[in-house]
Design an enzyme around this catalytic site. Structure first.
Site, PDB file in Angstrom:
ATOM      1  N   SER A   4      18.847  10.278  49.907  1.00  0.00           N
ATOM      2  CA  SER A   4      18.664   9.876  48.780  1.00  0.00           C
ATOM      3  C   SER A   4      18.557  11.014  47.670  1.00  0.00           C
ATOM      4  O   SER A   4      17.882  12.387  48.125  1.00  0.00           O
ATOM      5  CB  SER A   4      17.499   8.925  48.578  1.00  0.00           C
ATOM      6  OG  SER A   4      17.092   8.858  47.187  1.00  0.00           O
ATOM      7  N   TYR A  60       9.262   6.479  50.208  1.00  0.00           N
ATOM      8  CA  TYR A  60      10.871   6.401  50.458  1.00  0.00           C
ATOM      9  C   TYR A  60      11.472   7.690  50.556  1.00  0.00           C
ATOM     10  O   TYR A  60      12.187   8.133  51.508  1.00  0.00           O
ATOM     11  CB  TYR A  60      11.482   5.517  49.189  1.00  0.00           C
ATOM     12  CG  TYR A  60      13.006   5.172  49.693  1.00  0.00           C
ATOM     13  CD1 TYR A  60      13.547   4.543  50.261  1.00  0.00           C
ATOM     14  CD2 TYR A  60      13.910   6.177  48.698  1.00  0.00           C
ATOM     15  CE1 TYR A  60      14.733   4.131  50.492  1.00  0.00           C
ATOM     16  CE2 TYR A  60      15.411   6.068  48.746  1.00  0.00           C
ATOM     17  CZ  TYR A  60      15.874   5.009  49.735  1.00  0.00           C
ATOM     18  OH  TYR A  60      17.098   4.769  50.031  1.00  0.00           O
TER      19      TYR A  60
END
Length: 259
Positions: A151, A164
């Site tokens: 990400s 995350y």
């Protein structure tokens, strides 16, 4: 969703986890458009998986969907057996590409992190792809390729993404170690880091919330939020022979977020 009909094919074969929705779906279809047959996983959305399989067939390629929860490593042995069955359908003994895409979102900050949710994220994003890849190694061809999904949040820090981002940072380190240890088999391993993409991920916030979409667009050099079609074709291209010498790299696909 396995059947006993055998399919003669000289095409490459890919496995894509989480292939029934979002970026995984787009990746599956993009691979099919490049002539690749696909085994993909879904967690619970059987109808969605059947729709993706139909899209692959419409591109003239073959698809097999297999149910898998990547958080449940105890099922990886039986999943590998199902992959062997699927490869027999394609008249293959091994596959060529693995895309570790399946994932879940999280809005945990460091200050409000809950241990149980943190552990659940770890199971999906780190332990799952680590041991699933290990389990599938006997079935991947020498000279194959692996793509892990990270990400942009490992580089750009935002509110409520501490847990995350931490998991995806682990994926990036894991990728380099995979590339190092699998080099003797000529297996290239890279990590793709998408920016904010307009899908149903995180409740569809980038896609469906105009304010969030605008904020993302304003911090992106190319002036808009990402779309699934920005990611799937890139992953399919990375797996092609055109990129055979790319290895152990983090490739951000974000349109230039926060540069």
């Amino acid at each position: 969703m396995l059947n006993n009909d055998t399919i003669a094919s000289s095409a490459k074969v890919a496995i894509v986890t989480g292939g029934s929705r979002g970026l995984g779906r787009n990746t599956v279809i993009s691979l099919a458009r490049r002539g690749v047959d696909v085994i993909f996983t879904y967690k619970s959305g059987r109808a969605e998986a059947e729709e993706v399989a139909a899209c692959v067939r419409a591109e003239g390629r073959n698809a097999v969907a297999i149910q898998l929860d990547v958080a449940d490593s105890a099922t990886f042995e039986s999943f590998a057996d199902k992959v062997r069955q699927a490869l027999q359908i394609f008249r293959k003994e091994r596959f060529d590409f693995l895309v570790n895409n399946a994932g879940t979102s999280s809005g945990m900050s460091f200050l409000n992190a809950v241990e149980e949710e943190f552990d659940a994220l770890f199971m999906v994003h780190v332990k799952g792809p680590f041991f699933l890849t290990q389990k599938l190694l006997p079935l991947i061809n020498d000279g194959g390729r692996i793509v892990n999904i990270s990400s942009g949040l490992t580089r750009v820090v935002m509110n409520n993404r501490a847990a995350y981002g931490t998991m995806k940072a682990a994926v990036e380190t894991m990728t380099r170690y995979m590339a190092f240890e699998l080099g003797s088999r000529k297996i290239a391993v890279n990590v793709v880091a998408p920016g904010a993409i307009a899908t149903d991920f995180s409740g569809g916030v980038v896609r469906d919330n105009p304010e969030v979409n605008k904020a993302v667009s304003n911090m992106t050099a190319l002036g808009r939020a990402g779309l699934p079609d920005d990611i799937g074709p890139m992953i399919a291209s990375l797996l092609s022979e055109d990129n055979r010498w790319v290895n152990a790299q983090r490739i951000e696909v974000s349109g230039g977020m926060s540069i």
